[in-house]
Scaffold this motif. Structure first.
Motif, PDB file in Angstrom:
ATOM      1  N   PHE A  32      -3.957   7.264  -3.937  1.00 37.02           N
ATOM      2  CA  PHE A  32      -4.789   5.871  -4.621  1.00 37.02           C
ATOM      3  C   PHE A  32      -4.438   6.092  -5.698  1.00 37.02           C
ATOM      4  O   PHE A  32      -5.071   5.334  -6.434  1.00 37.02           O
ATOM      5  CB  PHE A  32      -6.151   6.813  -3.808  1.00 37.02           C
ATOM      6  N   TYR A  33      -3.977   7.060  -6.270  1.00 34.68           N
ATOM      7  CA  TYR A  33      -3.846   6.972  -7.545  1.00 34.68           C
ATOM      8  C   TYR A  33      -2.321   6.992  -8.537  1.00 34.68           C
ATOM      9  O   TYR A  33      -2.690   5.522  -8.755  1.00 34.68           O
ATOM     10  CB  TYR A  33      -3.327   8.925  -8.369  1.00 34.68           C
ATOM     11  N   ILE A  34      -1.401   6.427  -6.995  1.00 37.05           N
ATOM     12  CA  ILE A  34      -0.351   5.413  -7.789  1.00 37.05           C
ATOM     13  C   ILE A  34      -0.970   4.592  -7.557  1.00 37.05           C
ATOM     14  O   ILE A  34      -0.074   3.005  -8.240  1.00 37.05           O
ATOM     15  CB  ILE A  34       0.939   6.070  -6.259  1.00 37.05           C
ATOM     16  N   LEU A  35      -1.639   3.737  -6.674  1.00 40.94           N
ATOM     17  CA  LEU A  35      -2.118   2.147  -6.514  1.00 40.94           C
ATOM     18  C   LEU A  35      -2.805   1.967  -7.860  1.00 40.94           C
ATOM     19  O   LEU A  35      -2.933   0.956  -8.212  1.00 40.94           O
ATOM     20  CB  LEU A  35      -2.536   2.168  -5.118  1.00 40.94           C
ATOM     21  N   PRO A 268      -3.265  -9.120 -10.748  1.00 40.94           N
ATOM     22  CA  PRO A 268      -1.989  -8.654  -9.619  1.00 40.94           C
ATOM     23  C   PRO A 268      -2.494  -7.480  -8.368  1.00 40.94           C
ATOM     24  O   PRO A 268      -2.514  -7.230  -7.677  1.00 40.94           O
ATOM     25  CB  PRO A 268      -1.361  -8.627 -10.420  1.00 40.94           C
ATOM     26  N   SER A 269      -3.517  -6.439  -9.465  1.00 42.23           N
ATOM     27  CA  SER A 269      -3.590  -5.854  -8.602  1.00 42.23           C
ATOM     28  C   SER A 269      -4.392  -5.532  -7.330  1.00 42.23           C
ATOM     29  O   SER A 269      -4.338  -4.802  -6.077  1.00 42.23           O
ATOM     30  CB  SER A 269      -4.383  -4.369  -9.795  1.00 42.23           C
ATOM     31  N   GLN A 270      -5.428  -6.241  -7.425  1.00 38.94           N
ATOM     32  CA  GLN A 270      -5.885  -7.277  -6.596  1.00 38.94           C
ATOM     33  C   GLN A 270      -5.492  -7.386  -4.702  1.00 38.94           C
ATOM     34  O   GLN A 270      -5.371  -7.180  -3.857  1.00 38.94           O
ATOM     35  CB  GLN A 270      -7.131  -8.442  -6.846  1.00 38.94           C
ATOM     36  N   PHE A 280      -3.016   1.396   6.382  1.00 34.21           N
ATOM     37  CA  PHE A 280      -2.318   2.702   4.908  1.00 34.21           C
ATOM     38  C   PHE A 280      -1.364   3.694   5.579  1.00 34.21           C
ATOM     39  O   PHE A 280      -0.703   4.793   4.776  1.00 34.21           O
ATOM     40  CB  PHE A 280      -4.100   3.255   5.301  1.00 34.21           C
ATOM     41  N   THR A 281      -1.849   3.361   6.548  1.00 36.05           N
ATOM     42  CA  THR A 281      -0.586   4.499   7.544  1.00 36.05           C
ATOM     43  C   THR A 281       1.515   4.353   6.383  1.00 36.05           C
ATOM     44  O   THR A 281       2.127   4.875   7.231  1.00 36.05           O
ATOM     45  CB  THR A 281      -0.527   4.519   9.204  1.00 36.05           C
ATOM     46  N   LEU A 282       0.796   2.881   6.409  1.00 35.90           N
ATOM     47  CA  LEU A 282       2.635   2.386   5.588  1.00 35.90           C
ATOM     48  C   LEU A 282       2.584   2.080   4.633  1.00 35.90           C
ATOM     49  O   LEU A 282       2.900   1.034   3.665  1.00 35.90           O
ATOM     50  CB  LEU A 282       2.771   1.131   6.281  1.00 35.90           C
ATOM     51  N   ILE A 283       1.744   3.658   3.696  1.00 35.90           N
ATOM     52  CA  ILE A 283       1.332   3.480   2.905  1.00 35.90           C
ATOM     53  C   ILE A 283       2.429   3.310   1.307  1.00 35.90           C
ATOM     54  O   ILE A 283       2.049   2.826   0.316  1.00 35.90           O
ATOM     55  CB  ILE A 283       0.453   4.938   2.128  1.00 35.90           C
ATOM     56  N   PHE A 284       3.401   4.353   1.847  1.00 39.82           N
ATOM     57  CA  PHE A 284       4.369   3.924   1.278  1.00 39.82           C
ATOM     58  C   PHE A 284       5.773   2.591   1.259  1.00 39.82           C
ATOM     59  O   PHE A 284       6.070   1.987  -0.161  1.00 39.82           O
ATOM     60  CB  PHE A 284       5.801   4.762   1.593  1.00 39.82           C
ATOM     61  N   GLY A 285       5.166   1.847   2.217  1.00 44.85           N
ATOM     62  CA  GLY A 285       5.745   0.524   2.648  1.00 44.85           C
ATOM     63  C   GLY A 285       4.945  -0.489   1.499  1.00 44.85           C
ATOM     64  O   GLY A 285       5.620  -0.917   1.107  1.00 44.85           O
ATOM     65  N   ALA A 286       3.615   0.000   1.108  1.00 46.33           N
ATOM     66  CA  ALA A 286       2.638  -0.529   1.216  1.00 46.33           C
ATOM     67  C   ALA A 286       2.647  -0.574  -0.503  1.00 46.33           C
ATOM     68  O   ALA A 286       3.245  -2.248  -1.321  1.00 46.33           O
ATOM     69  CB  ALA A 286       1.146  -0.481   1.225  1.00 46.33           C
ATOM     70  N   ILE A 287       3.175   0.811  -1.382  1.00 47.76           N
ATOM     71  CA  ILE A 287       3.728   0.866  -2.699  1.00 47.76           C
ATOM     72  C   ILE A 287       5.104   0.713  -2.901  1.00 47.76           C
ATOM     73  O   ILE A 287       5.172  -0.506  -3.816  1.00 47.76           O
ATOM     74  CB  ILE A 287       3.488   2.318  -3.058  1.00 47.76           C
TER      75      ILE A 287
END
Length: 486
Positions: A32-35, A268-270, A280-287
């Motif tokens: 969440f912090y990275i996002l 763009p953050s939204q 969320f299980t693919l959080i790194f891909g989402a990042i």
């Protein structure tokens, strides 16, 4: 013993649970912090890019309004008419009223005399009583004062009077003074500029006459700017009328009524959060996706900023109507040749179109623009890599030749240009025929400085026009002139 083992087992389980929860919380918090950081960075990049676009567009709009006004205020013909005792009504109607309102949406235009009083007033393309514009003059007296100060800073002696030299719009210190203002409930650009000659004439000592104009801004223009720059809800309006939640940038106005550029900054953050949270299980891909979105957004904004800057640089060195080099680029090139010794010799050709005013009077300014563009293309094609052809205003062109500088070759080239210009120009409403007269001077044969060699070519042009037009005349060398006067 059994109890201690049970406690130990329970504590170990609690510890594992606690560690697991902590790992999950740390994992969640870190993501969440990275996002959050990535989202804020995207918003900041977007804001900075859009702010640069708005800043550049504000400057461009003022320059365009000043350029429109300068077509009248920076012109020998205006000096002849407006400094005379009785201006020609046709000049006021066709060269001022029609030009400002019908062609450029300039609602108010007022010629202010040397004492600061309205002399000629035009409202929505119709001449009105001069005093009807007194409130307009009073409301923008600070710009008139600033324009007068600019004139005194820039003026130089010419003949028995004074004139300014250099481009009035893109010079390091422009001749005009302009600002975004609100007048009579409308927001627009107010431009004040001293009425000065552009080429040959001069004006007497003392305060100059000043042209004050009000160029209206409307929603159609704002919509076009929004689409062109990729902005949302772009407007220029009084700061007190800015919609809630909009981003603003002060662009001018007065202390009592500041004017702001207003738009809604994209977030763009939204997009990043919407893409990541459901998976969320693919959080790194989402990042990674979020970073890609940021890169794409930044690239688009940077590309828009670059295009805007390239456009501004191009307009600073080129004529907006024809795309030819303008006077500033021409002067820089000639100064390079003379001051830096880039060439040992060059030729200057000053060219005016003959019968061009009849085209504007008969077919209108759009046809006149078509003729100017066609003539520019023909001249540029003939000159090609032999030199530079520039448009310096109205129907005036100036040419710098680097090759083929012997007298026979240059005069033959002049004949070719005149013959090409004389060919009919076809446009939507018909066809028109214009001619050309050319004055030729060589550096350093006829004159030693950039200013004097251009003046020699211009004097030769004057002889060509008074001698019957449709011909080319050579300059009389400075030495001959001095000998004749001795």
């Amino acid at each position: 013993m059994k109890l201690s083992k049970l406690v130990h087992k329970i504590n170990l389980a609690v510890g594992i649970y606690a560690i697991s929860i902590l790992i999950v919380m740390a994992f969640a918090f870190s993501n969440f912090y990275i996002l959050h950081v990535a989202g804020n960075a995207a918003n900041n990049v977007q804001w900075e890019g859009e702010s640069n676009l708005v800043r550049n567009e504000v400057v461009l709009q003022i320059q365009q309004s000043a350029s429109v006004q300068s077509e009248v205020s920076y012109w020998d013909e205006s000096v002849i008419e407006l400094y005379g005792a009785d201006p020609d009504p046709e000049f006021i109607e066709y060269e001022m009223a029609d030009w400002f309102w019908e062609d450029n949406f300039v609602r108010h235009a007022t010629v202010i005399d040397e004492d600061g009083a309205p002399q000629i007033s035009i409202f929505e393309g119709e001449q009105v009583a001069a005093g009807d514009m007194q409130s307009f003059v009073d409301a923008h007296a600070d710009l008139v004062k600033a324009a007068t100060a600019n004139y005194f800073d820039l003026r130089k002696a010419r003949g028995v009077g004074y004139a300014t030299f250099g481009d009035p719009i893109y010079h390091q210190q422009p001749l005009y003074a302009a600002d975004f203002r609100t007048f009579e409930g409308e927001t627009g650009i107010v431009v004040a500029q001293a009425i000065v000659p552009d080429f040959e004439l001069s004006i007497p000592d003392g305060n100059p006459k000043t042209l004050l104009t009000f160029h209206m801004l409307d929603q159609e223009l704002f919509t076009a700017i929004s689409e062109q720059l990729g902005l949302k809800n772009f407007q220029i309006l009084p700061s007190s009328a800015v919609p809630d939640g909009a981003t603003t940038m002060n662009v001018g106005g007065t202390a009592n009524e500041p004017i702001s550029a207003s738009w809604t900054v994209a977030q763009p953050s939204q997009n990043i959060w919407d893409q990541v949270l459901p998976v969320f299980t693919l959080i790194f891909g989402a990042i990674a996706f979020g970073l890609l979105v940021i890169a794409l957004l930044y690239g688009r904004v940077a590309n828009q900023v670059q295009k805007s800057e390239e456009k501004n640089r191009f307009l600073a060195q080129h004529d907006a109507l024809t795309g030819l080099p303008n006077r500033l680029q021409f002067d820089n090139e000639l100064d390079k040749i003379i001051a830096e010794g880039a060439l040992d010799r060059c030729a200057i050709l000053c060219m005016d179109l003959d019968k061009f005013k009849a085209v504007n009077d008969t077919y209108g300014h759009q046809a006149g623009d078509a003729v100017i563009r066609t003539v520019a293309q023909r001249v540029a094609k003939i000159i090609d890599d032999k030199g530079m052809a520039a448009r310096v205003g109205g129907d005036e062109f100036i040419i710098l030749l680097r090759d083929g500088l012997d007298e026979a070759s240059v005069m033959m080239l002049c004949d070719t240009i005149i013959e090409s210009v004389c060919e009919d120009v076809v446009f939507d409403n018909g066809r028109a025929a214009v001619g050309a007269s050319i004055g030729v001077a060589w550096w350093p044969d006829d004159a030693m400085t950039a200013k004097t060699v251009i003046r020699s070519a211009d004097e030769a042009l004057y002889r060509a026009k008074t001698g019957g037009r449709g011909q080319a005349c050579q300059a009389i060398p400075e030495v001959d002139t001095k000998a004749a006067s001795a």
